[in-house]
Scaffold this motif. Structure first.
Motif, PDB file in Angstrom:
ATOM      1  N   SER A 159       0.839  -1.215   0.000  1.00 46.31           N
ATOM      2  CA  SER A 159       0.000   0.000   0.000  1.00 46.31           C
ATOM      3  C   SER A 159       0.866   1.255   0.000  1.00 46.31           C
ATOM      4  CB  SER A 159      -0.887   0.045   1.243  1.00 46.31           C
ATOM      5  OG  SER A 159      -1.733  -1.057   1.301  1.00 46.31           O
ATOM      6  N   SER A 160       1.845   1.262   0.893  1.00 46.03           N
ATOM      7  CA  SER A 160       2.695   2.450   1.040  1.00 46.03           C
ATOM      8  C   SER A 160       3.506   2.709  -0.229  1.00 46.03           C
ATOM      9  CB  SER A 160       3.650   2.287   2.225  1.00 46.03           C
ATOM     10  OG  SER A 160       2.922   2.021   3.397  1.00 46.03           O
ATOM     11  N   CYS A 161       4.139   1.644  -0.741  1.00 41.58           N
ATOM     12  CA  CYS A 161       4.963   1.812  -1.945  1.00 41.58           C
ATOM     13  C   CYS A 161       4.105   2.170  -3.154  1.00 41.58           C
ATOM     14  CB  CYS A 161       5.765   0.539  -2.227  1.00 41.58           C
ATOM     15  SG  CYS A 161       7.056   0.255  -1.015  1.00 41.58           S
ATOM     16  N   LEU A 162       2.908   1.601  -3.203  1.00 40.10           N
ATOM     17  CA  LEU A 162       1.993   1.916  -4.299  1.00 40.10           C
ATOM     18  C   LEU A 162       1.632   3.403  -4.262  1.00 40.10           C
ATOM     19  CD1 LEU A 162       0.126   1.035  -6.611  1.00 40.10           C
ATOM     20  CD2 LEU A 162      -1.575   0.365  -4.897  1.00 40.10           C
ATOM     21  N   ALA A 163       1.275   3.904  -3.071  1.00 42.05           N
ATOM     22  CA  ALA A 163       0.897   5.318  -2.939  1.00 42.05           C
ATOM     23  C   ALA A 163       2.084   6.227  -3.294  1.00 42.05           C
ATOM     24  CB  ALA A 163       0.417   5.598  -1.516  1.00 42.05           C
ATOM     25  N   ASP A 178       4.791   9.727  -7.303  1.00 40.17           N
ATOM     26  CA  ASP A 178       5.942   9.981  -8.189  1.00 40.17           C
ATOM     27  C   ASP A 178       5.494  10.147  -9.642  1.00 40.17           C
ATOM     28  OD1 ASP A 178       7.646   9.792  -6.074  1.00 40.17           O
ATOM     29  OD2 ASP A 178       8.432   7.805  -6.555  1.00 40.17           O
ATOM     30  N   ARG A 179       4.391   9.450  -9.953  1.00 43.27           N
ATOM     31  CA  ARG A 179       3.889   9.531 -11.338  1.00 43.27           C
ATOM     32  C   ARG A 179       2.978  10.741 -11.543  1.00 43.27           C
ATOM     33  NH1 ARG A 179       4.149   4.280 -13.912  1.00 43.27           N
ATOM     34  NH2 ARG A 179       2.920   5.218 -15.560  1.00 43.27           N
ATOM     35  N   GLY A 180       2.893  11.588 -10.541  1.00 37.55           N
ATOM     36  CA  GLY A 180       2.128  12.828 -10.677  1.00 37.55           C
ATOM     37  C   GLY A 180       0.669  12.711 -10.301  1.00 37.55           C
ATOM     38  N   LEU A 181       0.282  11.557  -9.743  1.00 31.20           N
ATOM     39  CA  LEU A 181      -1.117  11.402  -9.330  1.00 31.20           C
ATOM     40  C   LEU A 181      -1.298  11.980  -7.930  1.00 31.20           C
ATOM     41  CD1 LEU A 181      -1.567   7.721 -10.530  1.00 31.20           C
ATOM     42  CD2 LEU A 181      -2.709   9.702 -11.525  1.00 31.20           C
ATOM     43  N   SER A 182      -2.417  12.602  -7.700  1.00 23.65           N
ATOM     44  CA  SER A 182      -2.707  13.115  -6.356  1.00 23.65           C
ATOM     45  C   SER A 182      -3.274  11.951  -5.557  1.00 23.65           C
ATOM     46  CB  SER A 182      -3.671  14.294  -6.485  1.00 23.65           C
ATOM     47  OG  SER A 182      -4.822  14.118  -5.772  1.00 23.65           O
ATOM     48  N   LEU A 192      12.821  -3.081  -7.499  1.00 24.22           N
ATOM     49  CA  LEU A 192      11.616  -2.834  -6.703  1.00 24.22           C
ATOM     50  C   LEU A 192      10.854  -1.633  -7.271  1.00 24.22           C
ATOM     51  CD1 LEU A 192      10.364  -3.991  -4.027  1.00 24.22           C
ATOM     52  CD2 LEU A 192      11.406  -2.051  -2.875  1.00 24.22           C
ATOM     53  N   GLU A 193      11.601  -0.611  -7.596  1.00 21.69           N
ATOM     54  CA  GLU A 193      11.006   0.607  -8.159  1.00 21.69           C
ATOM     55  C   GLU A 193      10.279   0.269  -9.469  1.00 21.69           C
ATOM     56  OE1 GLU A 193      13.895   3.695  -8.572  1.00 21.69           O
ATOM     57  OE2 GLU A 193      12.368   5.224  -8.978  1.00 21.69           O
ATOM     58  N   ARG A 194      10.921  -0.562 -10.271  1.00 18.86           N
ATOM     59  CA  ARG A 194      10.328  -0.960 -11.562  1.00 18.86           C
ATOM     60  C   ARG A 194       9.044  -1.748 -11.328  1.00 18.86           C
ATOM     61  NH1 ARG A 194      14.846  -2.078 -13.921  1.00 18.86           N
ATOM     62  NH2 ARG A 194      14.979  -4.215 -13.216  1.00 18.86           N
ATOM     63  N   ALA A 195       9.086  -2.654 -10.354  1.00 15.75           N
ATOM     64  CA  ALA A 195       7.908  -3.499 -10.079  1.00 15.75           C
ATOM     65  C   ALA A 195       6.708  -2.639  -9.681  1.00 15.75           C
ATOM     66  CB  ALA A 195       8.234  -4.499  -8.963  1.00 15.75           C
ATOM     67  N   VAL A 241       1.596   0.359 -11.003  1.00 14.15           N
ATOM     68  CA  VAL A 241       0.838   1.605 -11.198  1.00 14.15           C
ATOM     69  C   VAL A 241       0.333   1.683 -12.641  1.00 14.15           C
ATOM     70  CG1 VAL A 241       0.994   4.131 -11.242  1.00 14.15           C
ATOM     71  CG2 VAL A 241       1.986   2.856  -9.343  1.00 14.15           C
ATOM     72  N   GLU A 242       1.181   1.235 -13.553  1.00 13.63           N
ATOM     73  CA  GLU A 242       0.791   1.219 -14.980  1.00 13.63           C
ATOM     74  C   GLU A 242      -0.466   0.369 -15.178  1.00 13.63           C
ATOM     75  OE1 GLU A 242       1.386   2.933 -18.444  1.00 13.63           O
ATOM     76  OE2 GLU A 242       2.816   3.187 -16.818  1.00 13.63           O
ATOM     77  N   VAL A 243      -0.498  -0.779 -14.529  1.00 12.77           N
ATOM     78  CA  VAL A 243      -1.668  -1.667 -14.624  1.00 12.77           C
ATOM     79  C   VAL A 243      -2.901  -0.954 -14.055  1.00 12.77           C
ATOM     80  CG1 VAL A 243      -2.711  -3.823 -13.773  1.00 12.77           C
ATOM     81  CG2 VAL A 243      -0.320  -3.801 -14.506  1.00 12.77           C
ATOM     82  N   ILE A 244      -2.717  -0.311 -12.909  1.00 12.16           N
ATOM     83  CA  ILE A 244      -3.854   0.357 -12.246  1.00 12.16           C
ATOM     84  C   ILE A 244      -4.388   1.497 -13.115  1.00 12.16           C
ATOM     85  CG2 ILE A 244      -4.449   1.834 -10.264  1.00 12.16           C
ATOM     86  CD1 ILE A 244      -2.509   0.011  -8.608  1.00 12.16           C
TER      87      ILE A 244
END
Lengths: 256, 141
Positions: A35-39, A44-48, A237-240, A245-248
């Motif tokens: 959850s934390s890494c996903l958020a 980082d990808r510019g999503l709020s 890990l960063e890539r994973a 996020v890309e999938v989401i």
């Protein structure tokens, strides 16, 4: 009808444009880490993005995001911030005391926390406790079905998958959207090779796709201790998490 | 200060609440809250009055009443009234430069921050003065 806090919480829950509920029937599989890494990666990808830690008895997202300060305003509680991620957790409101909440008190606790929190994020990641109890039921009842999806975390272990299966069945019974399975602690990188200490697992009989395989990365612990961003503990890990996020973002039929 | 956000939530629900009570023209609203919330009653009343201006509840008289919160211990049966001195282990929330207890915002946190004064158990429940509610609504049918 007199329950205006519950009503307000529902209103707030429905305002998010996208909700990712991170669940698993099993404990100790790394839901809070994911959850934390996903958020953090979404930010980082510019999503709020906001993170709501609904693990009422053992909140641990603050281990990854730090113990920030919650403030109050005329509009309610302003969540703590880690960079661009805003987050709310009972760990931000209590000093390591036991959290012995009873079943009948959990819904009021959750909806008061939701009603009182003033989020500014459009996207919300919700960290669930183990199991499929009150916290999970509240989330399934409260977040907008059209905008919300559940992501199920497991480790490549039969013991975990058998419990995760129950959570998946419940999500289906409740006709909630299941995004897929995230296999955490999937493999170790050793001299450029992927080593799978727990072996390969066949997920086909769960009837759900594996959307991410997160490597086991010992340097995460070091990042936690030093306060560094855990999702950047290693390039792999960063890539994973970027791929996740890309999938989401690209869920079919989801243009947000 | 978060009394303002609570007032906003109450007013948002008031129309449906009046409808469910069969009232078409509300002229009096009483709001009761448990002392564990440590709200500023006069500020809540002021916020209700101010926020209702220009709306359908503009002429309503608001009354705000504090009820003592009473807990009963599940282990020893002790009953006691909430007092601020019983709170321990809370992380403070900064409100207008003042540190407030988190239980002030989320009273359901009580079992994490209070112990039975007699046996020190956290296994208790509020039997009176729990949360906040509209306790009286008067109007014409």
């Amino acid at each position: 009808m007199n329950d205006f806090l519950g009503r307000w919480a529902l209103k707030k829950a429905s305002e998010f444009e996208r909700v990712v509920i991170v669940a698993s029937g099993k404990g100790g599989v790394g839901k809070s880490f994911v959850s934390s890494c996903l958020a953090l990666t979404m930010a980082d990808r510019g999503l709020s993005v906001g993170l709501l830690d609904l693990d009422l008895h053992g909140p641990s997202t603050t281990s990854f995001l730090g113990v920030g300060r919650v403030r109050a305003s005329k509009e309610g509680l302003i969540p703590a911030r880690r960079g661009e991620v805003e987050y709310m957790s009972l760990a931000l409101l209590t000093e390591g005391t036991p959290l012995p909440f009873k079943g009948e008190d959990k819904w009021p606790l959750i909806y008061t926390m939701m009603a009182m929190t003033k989020w500014s994020a459009n996207n919300l990641v919700v960290d669930m406790p183990p199991g499929t109890g009150d916290e999970f039921l509240w989330a399934l009842r409260s977040f907008n079905r059209r905008k919300s999806k559940v992501l199920v975390v497991t480790t490549p272990s039969k013991a975990s998958i058998e419990v995760v299966r129950r959570a998946i069945n419940m999500i289906r019974d409740e006709r909630f959207s299941l995004l897929g399975v995230v296999e955490n602690m999937s493999y170790l990188s050793c001299g450029g090779e992927k080593v799978k200490p727990f072996g390969e697992v066949d997920y086909s009989n769960l009837g759900v796709r594996v959307i991410a395989r997160i490597p086991m990365e010992p340097s995460v612990e070091e990042a936690i201790r030093s306060g560094d961003p855990p999702h950047k503990s290693s390039p792999e890990l960063e890539r994973a998490f970027n791929d996740l996020v890309e999938v989401i973002i690209n869920v079919p039929g989801d243009s947000r | 200060m978060h009394e303002w956000s609570i007032a906003f939530m109450i007013l948002d629900a008031l129309e449906d609440l009046a409808k469910s009570e069969g009232l078409s023209n509300v002229h009096f609203v009483e709001v009761s809250y448990g002392s564990v919330m440590e709200l500023d009653g006069s500020l809540l009343k002021e916020a209700l009055t101010e926020l209702s201006k220009g709306g359908s509840f503009e002429s309503v008289e608001f009354s705000v009443v504090e009820e003592p919160t009473v807990f009963r211990c599940s282990r020893c049966g002790n009953e006691w009234e909430f007092s601020h001195e019983l709170i321990e282990g809370d992380r403070k929330v900064l409100e207008e430069g003042v540190e407030e207890s988190s239980v002030h915002f989320i009273p359901e946190l009580a079992p994490a921050l209070i112990k039975c004064p007699k046996c020190q158990s956290r296994d208790f429940q509020a039997i009176k003065g729990k949360g906040i509610r509209v306790s009286r609504l008067e109007g014409s049918r």
